[in-house]
Design an enzyme around this catalytic site. Sequence first.
Site, PDB file in Angstrom:
ATOM      1  N   ASP A 125      49.225  43.767  31.001  1.00 31.32           N
ATOM      2  CA  ASP A 125      48.354  44.828  31.528  1.00 31.32           C
ATOM      3  C   ASP A 125      48.914  46.224  31.224  1.00 31.32           C
ATOM      4  O   ASP A 125      50.127  46.409  31.150  1.00 31.32           O
ATOM      5  CB  ASP A 125      48.191  44.644  33.043  1.00 31.32           C
ATOM      6  CG  ASP A 125      47.024  45.451  33.588  1.00 31.32           C
ATOM      7  OD1 ASP A 125      46.094  45.766  32.816  1.00 31.32           O
ATOM      8  OD2 ASP A 125      47.035  45.765  34.795  1.00 31.32           O
TER       9      ASP A 125
ATOM     10  N   ASN B 166      47.352  48.410  28.698  1.00 32.98           N
ATOM     11  CA  ASN B 166      47.030  48.924  27.355  1.00 32.98           C
ATOM     12  C   ASN B 166      46.211  50.213  27.417  1.00 32.98           C
ATOM     13  O   ASN B 166      46.468  51.160  26.677  1.00 32.98           O
ATOM     14  CB  ASN B 166      46.198  47.894  26.572  1.00 32.98           C
ATOM     15  CG  ASN B 166      46.959  46.632  26.265  1.00 32.98           C
ATOM     16  OD1 ASN B 166      48.164  46.563  26.457  1.00 32.98           O
ATOM     17  ND2 ASN B 166      46.251  45.617  25.789  1.00 32.98           N
ATOM     18  N   GLY B 167      45.199  50.194  28.283  1.00 30.16           N
ATOM     19  CA  GLY B 167      44.298  51.349  28.374  1.00 30.16           C
ATOM     20  C   GLY B 167      45.042  52.586  28.828  1.00 30.16           C
ATOM     21  O   GLY B 167      44.901  53.671  28.235  1.00 30.16           O
ATOM     22  N   ARG B 168      45.857  52.428  29.866  1.00 27.95           N
ATOM     23  CA  ARG B 168      46.615  53.586  30.379  1.00 27.95           C
ATOM     24  C   ARG B 168      47.613  54.087  29.349  1.00 27.95           C
ATOM     25  O   ARG B 168      47.844  55.280  29.214  1.00 27.95           O
ATOM     26  CB  ARG B 168      47.309  53.209  31.702  1.00 27.95           C
ATOM     27  CG  ARG B 168      46.377  53.323  32.900  1.00 27.95           C
ATOM     28  CD  ARG B 168      46.913  52.594  34.084  1.00 27.95           C
ATOM     29  NE  ARG B 168      46.818  51.146  33.901  1.00 27.95           N
ATOM     30  CZ  ARG B 168      47.510  50.263  34.587  1.00 27.95           C
ATOM     31  NH1 ARG B 168      48.391  50.670  35.482  1.00 27.95           N
ATOM     32  NH2 ARG B 168      47.338  48.975  34.373  1.00 27.95           N
TER      33      ARG B 168
ATOM     34  N   SER C 162      39.986  38.202  30.425  1.00 31.93           N
ATOM     35  CA  SER C 162      39.592  37.466  31.629  1.00 31.93           C
ATOM     36  C   SER C 162      38.079  37.342  31.707  1.00 31.93           C
ATOM     37  O   SER C 162      37.340  38.114  31.070  1.00 31.93           O
ATOM     38  CB  SER C 162      40.125  38.171  32.882  1.00 31.93           C
ATOM     39  OG  SER C 162      39.324  39.294  33.201  1.00 31.93           O
TER      40      SER C 162
ATOM     41  N   ASN D 267      36.662  40.537  32.523  1.00 28.23           N
ATOM     42  CA  ASN D 267      36.730  41.660  31.571  1.00 28.23           C
ATOM     43  C   ASN D 267      35.390  41.933  30.876  1.00 28.23           C
ATOM     44  O   ASN D 267      35.227  42.965  30.209  1.00 28.23           O
ATOM     45  CB  ASN D 267      37.831  41.436  30.534  1.00 28.23           C
ATOM     46  CG  ASN D 267      39.233  41.632  31.091  1.00 28.23           C
ATOM     47  OD1 ASN D 267      40.190  40.978  30.671  1.00 28.23           O
ATOM     48  ND2 ASN D 267      39.393  42.546  32.047  1.00 28.23           N
ATOM     49  N   TRP D 268      34.399  41.022  31.068  1.00 27.73           N
ATOM     50  CA  TRP D 268      33.053  41.296  30.557  1.00 27.73           C
ATOM     51  C   TRP D 268      32.448  42.515  31.238  1.00 27.73           C
ATOM     52  O   TRP D 268      31.448  43.068  30.765  1.00 27.73           O
ATOM     53  CB  TRP D 268      32.138  40.087  30.792  1.00 27.73           C
ATOM     54  CG  TRP D 268      32.436  38.908  29.914  1.00 27.73           C
ATOM     55  CD1 TRP D 268      33.124  37.784  30.270  1.00 27.73           C
ATOM     56  CD2 TRP D 268      32.028  38.719  28.553  1.00 27.73           C
ATOM     57  NE1 TRP D 268      33.186  36.905  29.203  1.00 27.73           N
ATOM     58  CE2 TRP D 268      32.510  37.455  28.134  1.00 27.73           C
ATOM     59  CE3 TRP D 268      31.311  39.488  27.637  1.00 27.73           C
ATOM     60  CZ2 TRP D 268      32.304  36.949  26.859  1.00 27.73           C
ATOM     61  CZ3 TRP D 268      31.098  38.982  26.360  1.00 27.73           C
ATOM     62  CH2 TRP D 268      31.595  37.730  25.982  1.00 27.73           C
TER      63      TRP D 268
ATOM     64  N   ARG E 150      49.088  42.071  41.371  1.00 24.53           N
ATOM     65  CA  ARG E 150      48.109  41.021  41.690  1.00 24.53           C
ATOM     66  C   ARG E 150      47.993  40.072  40.512  1.00 24.53           C
ATOM     67  O   ARG E 150      48.445  40.370  39.401  1.00 24.53           O
ATOM     68  CB  ARG E 150      46.742  41.632  42.021  1.00 24.53           C
ATOM     69  CG  ARG E 150      46.210  42.586  40.963  1.00 24.53           C
ATOM     70  CD  ARG E 150      44.820  43.140  41.324  1.00 24.53           C
ATOM     71  NE  ARG E 150      44.410  44.167  40.380  1.00 24.53           N
ATOM     72  CZ  ARG E 150      44.442  45.480  40.619  1.00 24.53           C
ATOM     73  NH1 ARG E 150      44.851  45.946  41.790  1.00 24.53           N
ATOM     74  NH2 ARG E 150      44.057  46.344  39.698  1.00 24.53           N
ATOM     75  N   LEU E 151      47.341  38.923  40.770  1.00 25.48           N
ATOM     76  CA  LEU E 151      47.187  37.906  39.719  1.00 25.48           C
ATOM     77  C   LEU E 151      45.910  38.082  38.911  1.00 25.48           C
ATOM     78  O   LEU E 151      45.802  37.560  37.800  1.00 25.48           O
ATOM     79  CB  LEU E 151      47.207  36.497  40.323  1.00 25.48           C
ATOM     80  CG  LEU E 151      48.562  35.988  40.809  1.00 25.48           C
ATOM     81  CD1 LEU E 151      48.403  34.629  41.495  1.00 25.48           C
ATOM     82  CD2 LEU E 151      49.552  35.860  39.651  1.00 25.48           C
ATOM     83  N   SER E 152      44.926  38.776  39.467  1.00 23.64           N
ATOM     84  CA  SER E 152      43.659  39.002  38.753  1.00 23.64           C
ATOM     85  C   SER E 152      43.095  37.716  38.153  1.00 23.64           C
ATOM     86  O   SER E 152      42.663  37.693  36.996  1.00 23.64           O
ATOM     87  CB  SER E 152      43.824  40.085  37.672  1.00 23.64           C
ATOM     88  OG  SER E 152      44.260  41.300  38.238  1.00 23.64           O
TER      89      SER E 152
END
Length: 253
Positions: A28, A30-32, A73, A76-77, A202-204
Amino acid sequence: MSAQPASTGDPKLAAPADLPTHIGVIMDGNGRWATRSGLPRSVGHERGVDALRKTVTAGQKLGLSYLTVYSFSTENWRRPASEVGALFSLLRAFIKKDLKRLKSEDVRISVFGTRSGLPQDICDLLDYAVSETSENTRFNLGIAFNYGGREEIARAARRVARKVMEGELSLEELDQDAISAHLDTSEFPDPDVIIRTGQEHRLSNFLVWQSAYSELVFMDVLWPDFGEPHLKAALETFSARERRFGGLSSGAA
Ligand code: IPE
Ligand code: IPE
Ligand code: MG
């Protein structure tokens, strides 16, 4: 508690003795990472694939046997279609570019998740990657793609229910092991440790059944910056944990 590397790129930092068998990674941030540098989010995802390559290589070098990475995930859609499309293109490029090398390195690829909603060419590529590497044994790479832990459990429940309805399995045989055996990850042991980068705790929806007794290691590093020193730091953190599985400390009895 966050684990951070003791030093960056120190070749003398040896891998800890008690290696986990299976590591799950929630890649997690990448965007940031991209936004922070004024770049489009897709560039963060591209750099994320480079970090994935580095991590697989480090995992092989350290002698790990199973590594599962969370790449896309079922939730993520909810992102813009352009970002979803960019993530799919990166998966295509990764398989086309890296499959030959991974095959020659004796890496077996497994794919976890549902095919529902995926373009046919992605499904075909995933099948190809799995079949091309199915004889390999040295290192197992699980790719959780279009994966959600609850969706996986629901699919496993449907498979088991069908067997009960068809008389292949009795109700009494429908226990925890039966559920585990019908999950996508049935050929992988439960993860000993799950690493999440990117500052979220969190596990998301990642490996929710399998993580019942996983050690969770949260790291502040954003995924594109992750590399071997971070993996080693996470392993050090893991080796300092005491796993009791509901029992008592050794020496407490
Ligand atoms: C993880 O990075 C990659 C995927 C979820 C596909 P993110 O894209 O979630 O990055 P952040 O969390 O927005 O920084
Ligand atoms: C988890 O990251 C999914 C992957 C890394 C593929 P997210 O960025 O989607 O998780 P949330 O939305 O912050 O929980
Ligand atoms: Mg995220």
